[in-house]
Enzyme design. Structure first.
Site, PDB file in Angstrom:
ATOM      1  N   ASP A  70      -0.142   5.272   0.948  1.00  0.00           N
ATOM      2  CA  ASP A  70      -0.322   6.331   1.981  1.00  0.00           C
ATOM      3  C   ASP A  70       0.110   5.240   3.270  1.00  0.00           C
ATOM      4  O   ASP A  70      -0.707   4.194   3.530  1.00  0.00           O
ATOM      5  CB  ASP A  70      -1.570   6.904   1.860  1.00  0.00           C
ATOM      6  CG  ASP A  70      -1.771   7.617   0.945  1.00  0.00           C
ATOM      7  OD1 ASP A  70      -0.723   7.874   0.166  1.00  0.00           O
ATOM      8  OD2 ASP A  70      -3.038   7.557  -0.113  1.00  0.00           O
TER       9      ASP A  70
ATOM     10  N   ASP B 181       0.829  -1.274   0.013  1.00  0.00           N
ATOM     11  CA  ASP B 181       0.152   0.345  -0.321  1.00  0.00           C
ATOM     12  C   ASP B 181       1.063   1.222   0.469  1.00  0.00           C
ATOM     13  O   ASP B 181       2.216   1.187   0.520  1.00  0.00           O
ATOM     14  CB  ASP B 181      -0.607  -0.524   0.934  1.00  0.00           C
ATOM     15  CG  ASP B 181      -1.476   1.089   0.889  1.00  0.00           C
ATOM     16  OD1 ASP B 181      -2.361   1.269   0.201  1.00  0.00           O
ATOM     17  OD2 ASP B 181      -2.254   1.790   2.150  1.00  0.00           O
TER      18      ASP B 181
END
Length: 257
Positions: free
Chosen positions: A24, A22
């Site tokens: 953020d 991922d």
């Protein structure tokens, strides 16, 4: 995979072919910028006298989800609805689409002011993994994924990118559905069982688990200890410096045809 300590994990090239990250909150520190933009949006939108948008609301209803789905989920949690609107609507529209445009405008404004803070431990792990022959992908719900990678000078660390723009183009369901992670694995040419997912959001952890990935590592940046384990992570760490990569050769049969 063998765990050496409660917050330490060892990944072997004998077991895994790829790592999917991922963006953020895992590779970059932009999660706090997102959270601030969401709070600004919802605190202004909620009826007068309503409890304000909280960090718990962010984790439960917004974090890791596609932008518009995050809006729908949070509004439902407060017993509220908004007209769907159309993608052409601007940030002044009082619709789901308009709220999404407003939040994104505020996020980009804050990003321009603050820049992209990159996690040094994530960069070191990516560099070690690539040197060991592991393939890497970034899988994010953000429609700003390409801009964030460019601003953080991170693009060279990934072999593939699946972001909110790509998910929309392909009609992929967002996290907690596993579709975007599965597309990332497909682009890397690996089977999910021989790939590792790194996620800081409960929705993303659930997506990795539902996708049948060989290991799901929860990166706890906030929230209670064990929260990501309860969401389905195999192990929970607070920093990616706790993750080590063994550069031994893998079995050829792990790759997809």
């Amino acid at each position: 995979m063998s765990s050496r300590a409660p917050e330490s994990i060892h990944l072997s090239r004998r077991e895994f072919d790829a790592l999917l990250f991922d963006l953020d909150g895992v590779v970059t520190r932009t999660a706090s910028v997102h959270a601030a933009a969401w709070k600004r949006l919802f605190d202004a939108y909620l009826p007068q006298g309503s409890p304000p948008f909280t960090p718990e609301d962010y984790r439960l209803y917004v974090d890791g989800r596609p932008r518009l789905e995050g809006i729908r989920c949070f509004l439902r949690s407060r017993g509220l609805t908004a007209p769907e609107g159309t993608p052409e609507e601007g940030p002044d529209a009082e619709t789901v689409q308009g709220l999404g445009a407003r939040k994104n405008a505020w996020f980009l404004e804050a990003l321009k002011q603050r820049g992209v803070e990159v996690s040094p431990s994530a960069v070191r792990l990516l560099e070690r993994a690539r040197a060991a022959g592991l393939r890497t992908a970034v899988v994010t719900s953000s429609r700003n994924g390409e801009a964030i990678l460019r601003a953080g000078r991170l693009g060279h660390l990934f072999d593939a990118r699946v972001d909110g723009v790509e998910a929309g183009r392909l009609g992929l369901a967002g996290k907690p559905a596993p579709d975007t992670f599965l597309e990332g694995a497909r682009r890397l040419g690996v089977v999910p069982a021989r790939a590792v997912v790194f996620e800081d959001a409960q929705a993303g952890v659930e997506a990795g688990r539902r996708g049948g990935f060989g290991c799901v590592i929860g990166v706890r940046r906030s929230g209670a200890r064990g929260e990501l384990l309860r969401a389905g992570a195999d192990v929970e760490v607070t920093e990616l410096s706790a993750v080590d990569v063994d550069g031994a050769d893998t079995h050829a049969e792990g790759a997809m045809p």
